[in-house]
Design a protein around this motif. Structure first.
Motif, short mmCIF file in Angstrom:
data_model
loop_
_atom_site.label_atom_id
_atom_site.label_comp_id
_atom_site.label_asym_id
_atom_site.label_seq_id
_atom_site.Cartn_x
_atom_site.Cartn_y
_atom_site.Cartn_z
N LEU A 4 -2.35 5.56 10.82
CA LEU A 4 -2.79 6.15 9.57
C LEU A 4 -4.20 6.71 9.67
CD1 LEU A 4 -1.46 3.48 7.07
CD2 LEU A 4 -0.48 5.70 7.57
N ILE A 5 -5.02 6.07 10.49
CA ILE A 5 -6.39 6.55 10.69
C ILE A 5 -6.73 6.46 12.16
CG2 ILE A 5 -7.15 5.90 8.37
CD1 ILE A 5 -8.45 3.44 9.57
N ILE A 11 -5.33 -2.06 10.91
CA ILE A 11 -4.05 -2.75 10.98
C ILE A 11 -2.92 -1.82 11.42
CG2 ILE A 11 -3.42 -2.40 8.57
CD1 ILE A 11 -2.39 -5.30 8.59
N SER A 12 -3.03 -0.52 11.13
CA SER A 12 -1.97 0.42 11.49
C SER A 12 -1.81 0.53 13.00
CB SER A 12 -2.23 1.80 10.88
OG SER A 12 -3.43 2.33 11.40
N SER A 13 -2.86 0.26 13.79
CA SER A 13 -2.71 0.33 15.25
C SER A 13 -1.81 -0.79 15.75
CB SER A 13 -4.08 0.27 15.94
OG SER A 13 -4.69 -0.97 15.68
N GLU A 69 -4.70 -2.48 3.36
CA GLU A 69 -5.97 -2.21 4.04
C GLU A 69 -6.67 -0.99 3.45
OE1 GLU A 69 -7.70 -3.42 6.98
OE2 GLU A 69 -6.58 -5.24 6.49
N ARG A 70 -5.91 -0.05 2.93
CA ARG A 70 -6.46 1.20 2.42
C ARG A 70 -6.73 1.16 0.91
NH1 ARG A 70 -8.91 2.53 6.10
NH2 ARG A 70 -9.37 4.38 4.89
N TRP A 71 -6.35 0.08 0.23
CA TRP A 71 -6.51 -0.03 -1.22
C TRP A 71 -7.96 -0.31 -1.58
CZ3 TRP A 71 -4.10 1.20 -5.47
CH2 TRP A 71 -4.44 0.59 -6.68
N ARG A 72 -8.46 0.39 -2.58
CA ARG A 72 -9.81 0.17 -3.07
C ARG A 72 -9.73 -0.26 -4.53
NH1 ARG A 72 -10.19 -0.29 1.32
NH2 ARG A 72 -11.27 0.97 2.86
N LEU A 80 -6.89 7.32 2.00
CA LEU A 80 -6.20 7.72 3.23
C LEU A 80 -7.00 8.83 3.92
CD1 LEU A 80 -2.63 7.80 1.66
CD2 LEU A 80 -3.65 5.96 3.00
N PRO A 81 -6.73 9.09 5.20
CA PRO A 81 -7.50 10.11 5.93
C PRO A 81 -7.47 11.50 5.26
CG PRO A 81 -6.13 8.88 7.43
CD PRO A 81 -5.75 8.44 6.05
#
Length: 183
Positions: A4-5, A11-13, A69-72, A80-81
């Motif tokens: 994702l980034i 975590i996406s890796s 992980e991406r939630w703010r 997201l990127p």
């Protein structure tokens, strides 16, 4: 699956490499029982026809973990990127096929005789001591099977019970527990 980034510590890796590192665990409460076919026309009429067709499904906790992980929380968005996005009431309405127009139903109920109201709407009420709330297990035990000899009143009571079952279930449908290793 691409990440994702670009950050390899994200975590996406681990998802890309099929590892189970930092993956949230979850529990899904499915509807519990499917409505009798005699209820479907009334559920459609009440706007719950699409929701009654929802079937159990498997969740991808690895992908949910990546989104967490991406939630703010300060902006209620996913960062997201390529930009930000959020889940709206309209998104949920489209997915579940539920109408969202009209007045909101909120607040605390001031009904003094819950057992009496339950009996009037459903034809029975829980008899366990002081009645304070309906449980999914009670609704399932009392309304999962509609007798073949059911009259129109009993069918309407079963429709009300199924709608209550749907609403209680949507409220507590997904609970995600954070893995102790997750920090």
């Amino acid at each position: 699956m691409g990440s994702l980034i670009d950050n390899t510590n994200h975590i996406s890796s681990t998802i890309k490499e099929m590892e189970s590192y930092h993956v949230l665990r979850g529990r899904v409460n499915n509807i519990g029982f499917q409505p009798d076919e005699r209820l479907i026309p009334f559920l459609e009429l009440a706007g719950f026809g699409s929701a009654a067709l929802i079937r159990p499904f498997d969740l991808r906790y690895d992908l949910i973990s990546a989104l967490v992980e991406r939630w703010r929380p300060e902006t209620h968005t996913f960062h997201l990127p390529r930009g930000e996005c959020t889940i709206t009431l309209e998104d949920v309405a489209v997915q579940l096929g539920l109408p969202i127009d009209g007045n909101a139903v909120t607040g605390v109920s001031s009904i003094s005789r819950l057992a009496t109201l339950c009996y009037e709407l459903l034809g029975r009420s829980p008899s366990e001591g002081k009645f304070a709330s309906l449980r999914l297990s009670w609704l399932k035990a009392n309304f999962e099977y509609l007798p073949s000899t059911a009259n129109e009143r009993e069918v309407m009571q079963a429709v009300r019970a199924y709608i209550m079952h749907l609403m209680i279930n949507v409220r507590c449908s997904i609970k995600i527990n954070v893995d102790p290793m997750y920090s």
